[in-house]
Write an enzyme that holds these catalytic residues in place. Structure first.
Site, PDB file in Angstrom:
ATOM      1  N   TRP A 158       0.951  -1.324   0.157  1.00 32.13           N
ATOM      2  CA  TRP A 158      -0.009  -0.141   0.213  1.00 32.13           C
ATOM      3  C   TRP A 158       1.157   1.537  -0.245  1.00 32.13           C
ATOM      4  O   TRP A 158       1.995   0.784   0.677  1.00 32.13           O
ATOM      5  CB  TRP A 158      -0.681   0.027   1.774  1.00 32.13           C
ATOM      6  CG  TRP A 158      -2.113  -0.733   1.370  1.00 32.13           C
ATOM      7  CD1 TRP A 158      -1.703  -2.090   1.569  1.00 32.13           C
ATOM      8  CD2 TRP A 158      -3.129  -1.433   0.013  1.00 32.13           C
ATOM      9  NE1 TRP A 158      -3.209  -3.420   1.751  1.00 32.13           N
ATOM     10  CE2 TRP A 158      -3.617  -2.504   0.510  1.00 32.13           C
ATOM     11  CE3 TRP A 158      -3.140  -0.402  -1.031  1.00 32.13           C
ATOM     12  CZ2 TRP A 158      -4.953  -2.751  -0.260  1.00 32.13           C
ATOM     13  CZ3 TRP A 158      -4.523  -0.529  -1.507  1.00 32.13           C
ATOM     14  CH2 TRP A 158      -5.722  -1.906  -1.091  1.00 32.13           C
ATOM     15  N   ASP A 239      -0.255  -5.825   8.948  1.00 26.90           N
ATOM     16  CA  ASP A 239      -1.548  -5.508   8.658  1.00 26.90           C
ATOM     17  C   ASP A 239      -3.038  -5.874   8.733  1.00 26.90           C
ATOM     18  O   ASP A 239      -2.597  -6.658   7.523  1.00 26.90           O
ATOM     19  CB  ASP A 239      -0.799  -4.456   7.109  1.00 26.90           C
ATOM     20  CG  ASP A 239      -1.635  -3.410   7.792  1.00 26.90           C
ATOM     21  OD1 ASP A 239      -2.982  -2.384   8.124  1.00 26.90           O
ATOM     22  OD2 ASP A 239      -1.203  -2.592   6.813  1.00 26.90           O
ATOM     23  N   ALA A 241      -6.982  -5.774   7.894  1.00 25.74           N
ATOM     24  CA  ALA A 241      -7.942  -5.322   8.045  1.00 25.74           C
ATOM     25  C   ALA A 241      -9.828  -5.837   7.193  1.00 25.74           C
ATOM     26  O   ALA A 241     -10.594  -4.839   7.654  1.00 25.74           O
ATOM     27  CB  ALA A 241      -7.635  -3.835   7.029  1.00 25.74           C
ATOM     28  N   LYS A 274     -13.855  -2.261   7.452  1.00 28.24           N
ATOM     29  CA  LYS A 274     -14.111  -2.533   6.934  1.00 28.24           C
ATOM     30  C   LYS A 274     -14.976  -3.512   7.313  1.00 28.24           C
ATOM     31  O   LYS A 274     -16.306  -3.865   6.516  1.00 28.24           O
ATOM     32  CB  LYS A 274     -12.451  -3.131   6.417  1.00 28.24           C
ATOM     33  CG  LYS A 274     -11.411  -2.840   5.952  1.00 28.24           C
ATOM     34  CD  LYS A 274     -11.260  -2.126   4.798  1.00 28.24           C
ATOM     35  CE  LYS A 274     -10.276  -0.931   4.778  1.00 28.24           C
ATOM     36  NZ  LYS A 274     -10.019  -0.120   3.480  1.00 28.24           N
TER      37      LYS A 274
END
Ligand SMILES: Cc1ncc(COP(=O)(O)O)c(C=O)c1O
Length: 420
Positions: A158, A239, A241, A274
Site C-alpha cells: 500500500w 496489517d 483489516a 471494513k
C-alpha cells in the site's frame, strides 16, 4: 550570509537525530508556512480526488477500498444503525475514556482476532484511530525500542506503508512478493529476502485479503514464513483489516494466529473499519505480544506515552458501536450475517469477472476486495480517458467497487485493453 549547523538540544537514534540538524541563517529562521514545498500526495488519495473531479456520469471508481453493494452504495450496516441508536438512547457521558480507549471493545475483539491465544496474558490490545493509527503507533514503538531495525515489506504494498515506516525514522527494505505478469507470488524470492534479515528486523506482512495484489499466502506458505521469521528472530508486524472478507473470521486469522504460536514478539495492526463498514469512524486496535506479561505491560506503557504525543486518546463513537454489537448475542449474530453478505458479494463479483476471459481467471482464485491487472500504466491511463474507469496506476483495483450494472462494461473495457 553566514550559516552554521546547529545540533538539536536532544538526541535520538542516529537517523532520527540527523533529521533535526538545521541551517540557522536568517532566511532559515524566518521561514514560514508559505515556504513549505509542494506536496506530492499519496497516489491513492490523488486517485480519489481525480474520481471526484470527473463529471462523466458513467464513471467507474475501483480505486478506493470500500465495499459496495449491487447498486454501488456503501450502506451503513443494520447492526451499526441499531448500536448507534442504543448509544443515543443510553449513553450518559462523553467523559474521557483514557489512553487505551474502550477496554471492553478490545476485550470483545480478543477472541475474534487471537482465537486460541485469547487468554495469553503476554498479548495486550488497545484501541486506535483505525488500522492506520495502529500502524503508526506500532512502528513508533518499534523505533523507540530499536531505531536500527529495518522493516522488510513486500513489493508491491500500500502506498502509505513506506512513508509511515520512514516517518518514524526506520529504514525500509523491499522484498519481492508478486510477479504481475504471471499473477503469482514470488515466494522463493520472498523467503530468500527474509533469510537475509537480521535479528530484531521487522517483517511487515499482510493479513488475509489485505495484499493489494489479491494474492494471499497459502497456509503452507504462512507456515514457511513463520518458520523463517522465528528462526531469524525477526518481529512480524501484521496489517490486518479485512477479517471475514475471505473465507470466514477464523479462517482469515490463520496467519496471525500461527505467528502468535511461533514467535515471542509480534505486532498486529487491526481494523474494524471494513468489516463493520465504519470507515470514517476510525475503529482499529494495536496488539502487542512479547515473551512475558511484564515486558508487554512495559511496551504498552510506552505505547500510551507515544499515543499521548499524537492523538492523546482514540475517538470513541465507532468503537462504542462495535462494542455494543459484539456484546449483544442477537446483534453479534446479525453482524456475522452481514459480514457473510459482504463476503459473498466479493466472491460473486470475482467469479463474474474471472469468467469473462481466461486472462482474468486468476481473479476467481483470489480472496478479498483487491486484485492487480496485468496492465501497463499507459493502458490504465487509456481506461481512465476512454472509459472513465479509475484504478491505481499499478493495475490494482477494488473488485467489489463495481456495481452489478458496471461489471460487464468494466470487463469488456479491460479485455479490450488486454487485446490492444
Ligand atoms: C495500509 C493500510 N492498512 C490498514 C488500513 C485499515 O484501514 P483504516 O485505517 O481505515 O482502519 C488501511 C486503510 O486505508 C491501509 O491503507
Amino acid at each position: 550570509m553566514s550559516t552554521h549547523l546547529q545540533t538539536p538540544p536532544f538526541q535520538g537514534g542516529e537517523s532520527c537525530a540527523n533529521r533535526f540538524f538545521m541551517l540557522t541563517d536568517t532566511d532559515e529562521r524566518t521561514r514560514g508556512l508559505a515556504d513549505l514545498p509542494p506536496v506530492q500526495s499519496d497516489s491513492l488519495i490523488a486517485l480519489i480526488a481525480m474520481v471526484n473531479a470527473d463529471q462523466r456520469p458513467h464513471k467507474i471508481d475501483v480505486g478506493v477500498g470500500v465495499w459496495r453493494d449491487g447498486a454501488g452504495n456503501t450502506p451503513i450496516l443494520k447492526t451499526i444503525k441499531a448500536a448507534e441508536q442504543r448509544l443515543v438512547d443510553r449513553q450518559v457521558t462523553k467523559a474521557y475514556l483514557g489512553s487505551a480507549g474502550d477496554r471492553r471493545f478490545t476485550e470483545l475483539l480478543r477472541p475474534i482476532l487471537l482465537g486460541q491465544h485469547a487468554d495469553d496474558e503476554r498479548i495486550a490490545g488497545l484501541q486506535t484511530p483505525g488500522g492506520c493509527g495502529a500502524l503508526r503507533l506500532g512502528f513508533e514503538l518499534i523505533a523507540a525500542a530499536n531505531p536500527n531495525a529495518r522493516v522488510f515489506f513486500g513489493a508491491p504494498t500500500w502506498p502509505n506503508h513506506p512513508p509511515i515506516i520512514e516517518a518514524v525514522g526506520l529504514r525500509s527494505v523491499e522484498y519481492p512478493y508478486y510477479e504481475r505478469g504471471q499473477g503469482a507470488i514470488r515466494f522463493e524470492d520472498m523467503i530468500a529476502s527474509l533469510e537475509g534479515a537480521d535479528a530484531g528486523d521487522i517483517a511487515l506482512l499482510h493479513g488475509c485479503c489485505h495484499n493489494p495484489t489479491g494474492a494471499d499466502l497459502s497456509e503452507d506458505q504462512w507456515r514457511e514464513v513463520a518458520r523463517v521469521v522465528a528462526e531469524r528472530r525477526l518481529i512480524p508486524f501484521v496489517d490486518i483489516a479485512y477479517q471475514g472478507f475471505g473465507r470466514g473470521l477464523d479462517e482469515d486469522a490463520f496467519g496471525v494466529r500461527l505467528l502468535l504460536e511461533t514467535c515471542d514478539e509480534v505486532v498486529i495492526a487491526q481494523s474494524c473499519d471494513k468489516n463493520f463498514s465504519v470507515y470514517r469512524d476510525r475503529v482499529g486496535s494495536l496488539w502487542i505480544k512479547t515473551a512475558s506479561a511484564e515486558t508487554t505491560a512495559k511496551a504498552v506503557a510506552h505505547v500510551f506515552q507515544i499515543a499521548r504525543q499524537m492523538w492523546s486518546m482514540p475517538p470513541d463513537h465507532g468503537a462504542a458501536a462495535v462494542h455494543i454489537i459484539l456484546d449483544d448475542p442477537q446483534l453479534r449474530t446479525e453482524w456475522l450475517a452481514e459480514v457473510a453478505v459482504m463476503r459473498e458479494r466479493i466472491n460473486a463479483v470475482r467469479q463474474r469477472i474471472a469468467s469473462a476471459d481466461p486472462r482474468l481467471a486468476f481473479i476467481g482464485r483470489q480472496f478479498g476486495m483487491f486484485s492487480m491487472l496485468p496492465l501497463s500504466k499507459e493502458q490504465v491511463m487509456k481506461l481512465r480517458q476512454d472509459h472513465a474507469i479509475y484504478m491505481a496506476e499499478s493495475g490494482r483495483f477494488n473488485v467489489v467497487g463495481l456495481s452489478d450494472e458496471q461489471i460487464d462494461r468494466f470487463t469488456a473495457a479491460v479485455v479490450e485493453a488486454l487485446d490492444a
